[in-house]
Design a protein around this motif. Structure first.
Motif, PDB file in Angstrom:
ATOM      1  N   ARG A 205     -11.050   6.038   9.293  1.00  0.00           N
ATOM      2  CA  ARG A 205     -11.345   6.433   7.909  1.00  0.00           C
ATOM      3  C   ARG A 205     -10.223   6.007   6.973  1.00  0.00           C
ATOM      4  NH1 ARG A 205     -15.471   9.586   6.544  1.00  0.00           N
ATOM      5  NH2 ARG A 205     -16.751  10.506   8.196  1.00  0.00           N
ATOM      6  N   ARG A 206      -8.978   6.107   7.399  1.00  0.00           N
ATOM      7  CA  ARG A 206      -7.867   5.645   6.563  1.00  0.00           C
ATOM      8  C   ARG A 206      -7.943   4.139   6.356  1.00  0.00           C
ATOM      9  NH1 ARG A 206      -4.865   9.224   9.964  1.00  0.00           N
ATOM     10  NH2 ARG A 206      -3.925   7.432  11.049  1.00  0.00           N
ATOM     11  N   LEU A 207      -8.360   3.429   7.402  1.00  0.00           N
ATOM     12  CA  LEU A 207      -8.509   1.978   7.273  1.00  0.00           C
ATOM     13  C   LEU A 207      -9.609   1.625   6.273  1.00  0.00           C
ATOM     14  CD1 LEU A 207      -8.009  -0.963   8.253  1.00  0.00           C
ATOM     15  CD2 LEU A 207      -9.655  -0.506  10.080  1.00  0.00           C
TER      16      LEU A 207
ATOM     17  N   HIS B 250     -11.108   3.575   3.858  1.00  0.00           N
ATOM     18  CA  HIS B 250     -11.042   4.155   2.519  1.00  0.00           C
ATOM     19  C   HIS B 250      -9.714   3.915   1.799  1.00  0.00           C
ATOM     20  CE1 HIS B 250     -14.881   6.235   2.890  1.00  0.00           C
ATOM     21  NE2 HIS B 250     -14.525   6.634   4.100  1.00  0.00           N
ATOM     22  N   ILE B 251      -8.685   3.465   2.513  1.00  0.00           N
ATOM     23  CA  ILE B 251      -7.383   3.252   1.873  1.00  0.00           C
ATOM     24  C   ILE B 251      -6.911   1.812   2.040  1.00  0.00           C
ATOM     25  CG2 ILE B 251      -4.952   3.929   1.852  1.00  0.00           C
ATOM     26  CD1 ILE B 251      -5.782   6.694   2.750  1.00  0.00           C
ATOM     27  N   THR B 252      -6.832   1.349   3.285  1.00  0.00           N
ATOM     28  CA  THR B 252      -6.232   0.028   3.536  1.00  0.00           C
ATOM     29  C   THR B 252      -7.063  -1.094   2.940  1.00  0.00           C
ATOM     30  OG1 THR B 252      -5.302   0.896   5.590  1.00  0.00           O
ATOM     31  CG2 THR B 252      -5.334  -1.490   5.312  1.00  0.00           C
ATOM     32  N   LEU B 253      -8.330  -1.169   3.310  1.00  0.00           N
ATOM     33  CA  LEU B 253      -9.168  -2.265   2.833  1.00  0.00           C
ATOM     34  C   LEU B 253      -9.384  -2.235   1.320  1.00  0.00           C
ATOM     35  CD1 LEU B 253     -11.802  -2.534   5.708  1.00  0.00           C
ATOM     36  CD2 LEU B 253      -9.757  -3.911   5.308  1.00  0.00           C
ATOM     37  N   PRO B 254      -9.641  -1.077   0.674  1.00  0.00           N
ATOM     38  CA  PRO B 254      -9.728  -1.094  -0.793  1.00  0.00           C
ATOM     39  C   PRO B 254      -8.431  -1.516  -1.469  1.00  0.00           C
ATOM     40  CG  PRO B 254     -10.782   0.875   0.069  1.00  0.00           C
ATOM     41  CD  PRO B 254     -10.097   0.228   1.224  1.00  0.00           C
ATOM     42  N   SER B 255      -7.287  -1.171  -0.888  1.00  0.00           N
ATOM     43  CA  SER B 255      -6.018  -1.581  -1.482  1.00  0.00           C
ATOM     44  C   SER B 255      -5.800  -3.081  -1.369  1.00  0.00           C
ATOM     45  CB  SER B 255      -4.860  -0.840  -0.806  1.00  0.00           C
ATOM     46  OG  SER B 255      -5.000   0.563  -0.953  1.00  0.00           O
ATOM     47  N   MET B 256      -6.387  -3.719  -0.359  1.00  0.00           N
ATOM     48  CA  MET B 256      -6.236  -5.158  -0.151  1.00  0.00           C
ATOM     49  C   MET B 256      -7.399  -5.960  -0.714  1.00  0.00           C
ATOM     50  SD  MET B 256      -4.936  -5.139   3.790  1.00  0.00           S
ATOM     51  CE  MET B 256      -4.805  -6.923   3.798  1.00  0.00           C
ATOM     52  N   ARG B 257      -8.332  -5.306  -1.382  1.00  0.00           N
ATOM     53  CA  ARG B 257      -9.558  -5.988  -1.811  1.00  0.00           C
ATOM     54  C   ARG B 257      -9.260  -7.156  -2.738  1.00  0.00           C
ATOM     55  NH1 ARG B 257     -13.719  -2.278  -4.853  1.00  0.00           N
ATOM     56  NH2 ARG B 257     -12.013  -2.357  -6.367  1.00  0.00           N
ATOM     57  N   THR B 258      -8.347  -6.982  -3.674  1.00  0.00           N
ATOM     58  CA  THR B 258      -8.052  -8.058  -4.622  1.00  0.00           C
ATOM     59  C   THR B 258      -7.496  -9.280  -3.916  1.00  0.00           C
ATOM     60  OG1 THR B 258      -7.625  -6.433  -6.358  1.00  0.00           O
ATOM     61  CG2 THR B 258      -6.771  -8.655  -6.701  1.00  0.00           C
ATOM     62  N   VAL B 259      -6.583  -9.054  -2.963  1.00  0.00           N
ATOM     63  CA  VAL B 259      -6.004 -10.170  -2.214  1.00  0.00           C
ATOM     64  C   VAL B 259      -7.058 -10.839  -1.345  1.00  0.00           C
ATOM     65  CG1 VAL B 259      -4.259 -10.802  -0.507  1.00  0.00           C
ATOM     66  CG2 VAL B 259      -3.729  -9.101  -2.258  1.00  0.00           C
ATOM     67  N   ILE B 260      -7.914 -10.059  -0.707  1.00  0.00           N
ATOM     68  CA  ILE B 260      -8.960 -10.620   0.142  1.00  0.00           C
ATOM     69  C   ILE B 260      -9.914 -11.488  -0.678  1.00  0.00           C
ATOM     70  CG2 ILE B 260     -10.930 -10.047   1.593  1.00  0.00           C
ATOM     71  CD1 ILE B 260      -9.425  -7.552   2.498  1.00  0.00           C
ATOM     72  N   VAL B 261     -10.313 -10.993  -1.846  1.00  0.00           N
ATOM     73  CA  VAL B 261     -11.223 -11.766  -2.693  1.00  0.00           C
ATOM     74  C   VAL B 261     -10.546 -13.042  -3.187  1.00  0.00           C
ATOM     75  CG1 VAL B 261     -12.474 -11.737  -4.883  1.00  0.00           C
ATOM     76  CG2 VAL B 261     -12.574  -9.760  -3.371  1.00  0.00           C
TER      77      VAL B 261
ATOM     78  N   VAL C 131       0.852  -1.195   0.000  1.00  0.00           N
ATOM     79  CA  VAL C 131       0.000   0.000   0.000  1.00  0.00           C
ATOM     80  C   VAL C 131       0.890   1.248   0.000  1.00  0.00           C
ATOM     81  CG1 VAL C 131      -1.817   1.236   1.217  1.00  0.00           C
ATOM     82  CG2 VAL C 131      -1.797  -1.256   1.223  1.00  0.00           C
ATOM     83  N   ASP C 132       0.548   2.220  -0.835  1.00  0.00           N
ATOM     84  CA  ASP C 132       1.332   3.449  -0.955  1.00  0.00           C
ATOM     85  C   ASP C 132       1.192   4.283   0.325  1.00  0.00           C
ATOM     86  OD1 ASP C 132       2.798   5.582  -1.794  1.00  0.00           O
ATOM     87  OD2 ASP C 132       1.515   6.111  -3.494  1.00  0.00           O
ATOM     88  N   VAL C 133       2.331   4.586   0.945  1.00  0.00           N
ATOM     89  CA  VAL C 133       2.311   5.337   2.202  1.00  0.00           C
ATOM     90  C   VAL C 133       1.841   6.775   1.973  1.00  0.00           C
ATOM     91  CG1 VAL C 133       3.714   6.055   4.182  1.00  0.00           C
ATOM     92  CG2 VAL C 133       4.182   3.881   3.048  1.00  0.00           C
ATOM     93  N   SER C 134       2.086   7.320   0.778  1.00  0.00           N
ATOM     94  CA  SER C 134       1.681   8.699   0.516  1.00  0.00           C
ATOM     95  C   SER C 134       0.166   8.874   0.592  1.00  0.00           C
ATOM     96  CB  SER C 134       2.183   9.136  -0.862  1.00  0.00           C
ATOM     97  OG  SER C 134       1.615   8.343  -1.887  1.00  0.00           O
ATOM     98  N   LEU C 135      -0.586   7.800   0.357  1.00  0.00           N
ATOM     99  CA  LEU C 135      -2.041   7.894   0.488  1.00  0.00           C
ATOM    100  C   LEU C 135      -2.442   8.146   1.936  1.00  0.00           C
ATOM    101  CD1 LEU C 135      -3.106   4.933  -1.846  1.00  0.00           C
ATOM    102  CD2 LEU C 135      -3.078   7.373  -2.385  1.00  0.00           C
ATOM    103  N   TYR C 136      -1.774   7.485   2.866  1.00  0.00           N
ATOM    104  CA  TYR C 136      -2.060   7.731   4.275  1.00  0.00           C
ATOM    105  C   TYR C 136      -1.677   9.160   4.666  1.00  0.00           C
ATOM    106  CZ  TYR C 136      -2.509   2.656   4.736  1.00  0.00           C
ATOM    107  OH  TYR C 136      -2.909   1.345   4.600  1.00  0.00           O
ATOM    108  N   GLU C 137      -0.536   9.622   4.158  1.00  0.00           N
ATOM    109  CA  GLU C 137      -0.099  10.982   4.494  1.00  0.00           C
ATOM    110  C   GLU C 137      -1.076  12.027   3.954  1.00  0.00           C
ATOM    111  OE1 GLU C 137       3.776  11.177   2.855  1.00  0.00           O
ATOM    112  OE2 GLU C 137       4.686   9.845   4.361  1.00  0.00           O
ATOM    113  N   ALA C 138      -1.554  11.827   2.732  1.00  0.00           N
ATOM    114  CA  ALA C 138      -2.508  12.771   2.162  1.00  0.00           C
ATOM    115  C   ALA C 138      -3.837  12.742   2.915  1.00  0.00           C
ATOM    116  CB  ALA C 138      -2.724  12.460   0.680  1.00  0.00           C
TER     117      ALA C 138
END
Length: 335
Positions: free
Chosen positions: A233-235, A237-248, A216-223
């Motif tokens: 909200r970071r979890l 809107h950023i963490t879970l969508p970034s891991m969605r493919t792996v989770i599925v 996961v890109d760290v700059s997304l958390y910083e922004a």
């Protein structure tokens, strides 16, 4: 003067272009076979042990499924046993014990899917949020270790802790309470099985989620933090969508293997809770085929389980495609 001006106006000669490299079409024949063999022979050598393992223990045993269509006799062998078509499947579907085992398998698999699958993801999120590297390594080491213990040792530890003469029930007796049958209650057996599975394998299953979190890109958390987004909200809107493919992907693989709820874990506890609660397809196949000597019925049960698992895998993958996820395999021409 005019000649000098005209000479200055003339553009400088362009540098010579490098020769164009010849591009090969991606048809699988970019290089001759011998050239590719000389280039990749080290990789092929490394693949040999894995290929032999899969061939000997996975693909060759598939040929033994012909026993499900025979009246198999061990002393006659596969080549000389009589063929009886689908009679073994007819006898299997008429056996009420098979349906009881299938029902228990589906119930236990559903409980494992609902209660076990989210635990490695939650553990990975906890490990990823730890600031101290020493604390993170210690947590990972403690979570990984139970995976390397055998099921015999795991169930022994649970028996010593939760059994009738275990640590917890001894404390209850000393406090004046009646002991609780944690290990022998058929009604709570699915929860006991999931607890054992979480303790043993949740830490090991966490590894893939940790690998996905590291991408996961760290700059997304910083922004997001600069815009005022909190941790949740970071979890979301950023963490879970970034891991969605792996989770599925892992969810599809889990659904495809959902009928293999575990053999050793259930056969070791079958006598304590009874076959009505602990009889699953794996133990039914063992007792029908190996213990009972009805090899054809056992093979028919195993083949039915494999076909049903393949259908579940195909259905889960098709559902993932409809939801816009790549899944584990795609049709030719899909991007």
């Amino acid at each position: 003067m005019t000649a000098v001006t005209e000479e200055r106006k003339q553009p400088a000669p362009a540098p010579p272009r490098p020769p164009k490299r010849r591009r090969h079409r991606s048809t699988g024949q970019q290089l001759p076979f011998k050239a590719r063999l000389r280039r990749d022979w080290q990789m092929l050598v490394l693949m040999v042990p894995g290929v032999l393992f899969l061939l000997v223990f996975f693909y060759l045993p598939v040929l033994g499924n012909v026993v499900a269509f025979q009246d198999f006799q061990p002393y006659l062998g596969i080549m000389h046993s009589e063929w009886n078509g689908i009679q073994n499947f007819v006898n299997l579907y008429a056996n009420p014990d098979f349906w009881d085992a299938l029902r228990n398998t589906l119930i236990l698999a559903g409980v494992q899917l609902l209660l076990f699958f989210p635990v490695p993801l939650a553990m990975a999120l906890i490990v990823d949020s730890l600031v101290s590297n020493k604390l993170r390594r210690a947590f990972q080491t403690i979570a990984y270790l139970p995976h390397f213990l055998s099921w015999v040792l795991v169930i022994t530890l649970f028996q010593q802790s939760l059994g009738g003469a275990g640590f917890v029930n001894n404390l209850l007796r000393q406090a004046g309470f009646d002991p609780i049958p944690f290990m022998t209650n058929p009604d709570t057996f699915p929860l006991l099985v999931v607890a054992q599975l979480i303790w043993k394998d949740a830490g090991w299953a966490m590894i893939i989620f940790l690998a996905a979190l590291s991408a996961v890109d760290v700059s997304l958390y910083e922004a997001a933090a600069a815009d005022g987004a909190g941790r949740w909200r970071r979890l979301w809107h950023i963490t879970l969508p970034s891991m969605r493919t792996v989770i599925v992907l892992l969810l599809i693989l889990r659904i495809g293997d959902i009928l293999s709820v575990g053999f050793e874990q259930f056969i070791l506890q079958r006598d304590s809770v009874g076959p009505g609660a602990a009889e699953v397809l794996d133990t039914f196949t063992y007792y029908a085929g190996v213990v009972g000597g009805d090899w054809s019925s056992g093979a028919a049960a195993g083949l039915a389980k494999g076909v049903l698992g393949a259908l579940l895998l195909w259905g889960a993958n098709s559902l993932a495609h409809r939801l816009g996820e790549p899944g584990i395999f795609q049709k030719r021409g899909e991007s």
